[in-house]
Motif scaffolding. Structure first.
Motif, mmCIF file in Angstrom:
data_model
loop_
_atom_site.group_PDB
_atom_site.id
_atom_site.type_symbol
_atom_site.label_atom_id
_atom_site.label_comp_id
_atom_site.label_asym_id
_atom_site.label_seq_id
_atom_site.Cartn_x
_atom_site.Cartn_y
_atom_site.Cartn_z
ATOM 1 N N GLY A 1 -14.314 -6.378 -47.558
ATOM 2 C CA GLY A 1 -13.244 -5.718 -46.825
ATOM 3 C C GLY A 1 -12.054 -5.464 -47.723
ATOM 4 O O GLY A 1 -11.954 -6.012 -48.832
ATOM 5 N N SER A 2 -11.150 -4.629 -47.253
ATOM 6 C CA SER A 2 -9.944 -4.330 -48.031
ATOM 7 C C SER A 2 -8.797 -4.038 -47.084
ATOM 8 O O SER A 2 -8.998 -3.694 -45.908
ATOM 9 N N VAL A 3 -7.593 -4.190 -47.601
ATOM 10 C CA VAL A 3 -6.393 -3.898 -46.826
ATOM 11 C C VAL A 3 -5.324 -3.389 -47.784
ATOM 12 O O VAL A 3 -5.284 -3.779 -48.961
ATOM 13 N N GLU A 4 -4.479 -2.514 -47.286
ATOM 14 C CA GLU A 4 -3.408 -1.935 -48.102
ATOM 15 C C GLU A 4 -2.084 -2.109 -47.375
ATOM 16 O O GLU A 4 -2.013 -2.004 -46.144
ATOM 17 N N GLY A 5 -1.027 -2.380 -48.128
ATOM 18 C CA GLY A 5 0.282 -2.476 -47.501
ATOM 19 C C GLY A 5 1.355 -2.951 -48.451
ATOM 20 O O GLY A 5 1.071 -3.498 -49.520
ATOM 21 N N ASN A 6 2.590 -2.707 -48.043
ATOM 22 C CA ASN A 6 3.752 -3.182 -48.797
ATOM 23 C C ASN A 6 4.197 -4.478 -48.139
ATOM 24 O O ASN A 6 4.881 -4.482 -47.121
ATOM 25 N N SER A 7 3.775 -5.587 -48.716
ATOM 26 C CA SER A 7 3.991 -6.862 -48.050
ATOM 27 C C SER A 7 3.863 -7.997 -49.055
ATOM 28 O O SER A 7 3.536 -7.779 -50.228
ATOM 29 N N SER A 8 4.114 -9.190 -48.577
ATOM 30 C CA SER A 8 3.844 -10.386 -49.374
ATOM 31 C C SER A 8 2.688 -11.182 -48.773
ATOM 32 O O SER A 8 2.374 -12.276 -49.241
ATOM 33 N N SER A 9 2.056 -10.623 -47.732
ATOM 34 C CA SER A 9 0.923 -11.295 -47.091
ATOM 35 C C SER A 9 -0.058 -10.242 -46.581
ATOM 36 O O SER A 9 0.352 -9.261 -45.949
ATOM 37 N N TRP A 10 -1.345 -10.469 -46.865
ATOM 38 C CA TRP A 10 -2.393 -9.536 -46.441
ATOM 39 C C TRP A 10 -3.509 -10.333 -45.763
ATOM 40 O O TRP A 10 -3.921 -11.382 -46.263
#
Length: 352
Positions: free
Chosen positions: A282-291
């Motif tokens: 799986g994969s995830v994208e985002g502007n964050s400090s936690s995924w």
């Protein structure tokens, strides 16, 4: 024994078999007592009284057996190296073929059904009986069609192999089972290159079970049934599943499993059914400090991730964040970094 037809008479014993390879309980019967109408019970003498088996090297070939809905077709009890080849066994009420004890009964190129049909029978939900009942070890069923019975193959002995078997005996939706492995704790069974047609496979506490290169049609699935919560050495790979978009999982669990080791469910394909596996990506994208990547829709066992590999890719900005795997509970992988960053996170997990 080859080339002919046997049909049970109307008063044939309901617990009898047209061909009965069992201990010599009929030795004192006369030919007239054994032969009734068009039914025949065969009882062969042992060639050696010192043998620990009842019979050895018996071949049954090119036979049509009609049990007339009274009893079964063939009974092989404590026998060695028996071949059943090109037989058509119909109208049984108990077992089409019963193998109990012994070793190395080979069933091949045969057709079995309680009712003669080519599928879609109006009385399918009322089918009873078992086409092949294996209560012994080291047997093989090869290139066999089972077209009507409540259970296609029931196996309660180890080290059996099934290849080229086509089961459309009774649909799962009507309570039928194609292949039932009733060997909790020591299955040691191989099912390959077979066709489960609207009816599936059930395995109790599977230990050393291999299912591959088979086709499951009509929402047919594999059910792992917990007796003592054990699943060990199970391989379900390279199979095809086809369903009707009803949300049916290709592999399912009944009851909790608490002792899980060396279970691999992977590389299966599905159309109109839900993939279940022990390996997932799986994969995830985002502007964050936690995924967070949730693998619950794919992973077979709940709350079980044994191994994780992940990579974090960030091509923007000049910072190099520190990051780490923080949690894998409830089949959800959580990756955290020391600062917020626009990134892609790629994760691979397995339950083996």
């Amino acid at each position: 024994i080859h080339g002919g037809t046997l049909r049970a008479s109307d008063d044939f014993p309901v617990d009898g078999y047209l061909i009965d390879l069992s201990p010599n309980s009929w030795a004192s019967s006369t030919e007239e007592e054994i032969r009734e109408g068009s039914s025949l019970k065969l009882n062969l003498q042992l060639t050696s009284s010192s043998s620990s088996y009842n019979y050895e090297y018996i071949t049954l070939r090119d036979l049509m057996l009609d049990s007339n809905y009274r009893g079964g077709g063939i009974s092989v009890i404590n026998s060695l190296r028996t071949s059943i080849d090109n037989c058509y066994i119909a109208h049984f009420s108990t077992n089409g073929i019963l193998v109990q004890g012994g070793h190395e009964t080979y069933i091949r190129n045969s057709f079995l059904g309680q009712h003669i049909t080519a599928g879609g029978d109006a009385g399918e939900r009322n089918y009873t009986g078992t086409a092949i009942n294996l209560m012994g070890n080291d047997n093989a069923v090869t290139d066999v069609v089972i077209f009507s019975a409540a259970i296609g193959i029931m196996a309660s002995g180890q080290a059996n192999t099934f290849s080229g078997v086509h089961c459309y005996n009774k649909a799962t939706g009507f309570g039928g089972t194609g292949i039932y492995l009733k060997l909790p704790g020591l299955t040691q069974t191989r099912i390959v290159n077979s066709y489960l047609d609207y009816t599936g496979i059930v395995a109790e506490d599977p230990v050393q079970l291999h299912i591959s290169s088979s086709f499951f049609l009509g929402d047919a699935f594999i059910l792992l049934k917990s007796i003592n919560g054990v699943a060990n050495g199970v391989t379900i790979v390279d199979n095809m599943f086809s369903g009707s978009n009803k949300g049916v999982d290709i592999v399912q669990l009944e009851g909790p499993f608490t002792q899980i080791d060396q279970v691999v469910v992977d590389r299966n394909s599905a159309k109109g059914m839900n993939i279940k596996a022990t390996v997932a990506r799986g994969s995830v994208e985002g502007n964050s400090s936690s995924w967070t990547v949730d693998f619950n829709p794919v992973l077979l066992f709940p709350n079980l991730i044994k191994h994780v590999q992940y990579s974090l890719s960030s091509s923007r900005g000049s910072s190099f964040p520190s990051h780490a795997l923080r949690n894998v509970s409830e089949n959800q992988v959580v990756i955290e970094s020391d600062l917020a960053v626009l990134a892609n996170v790629f994760v691979t997990v397995d339950q083996a």
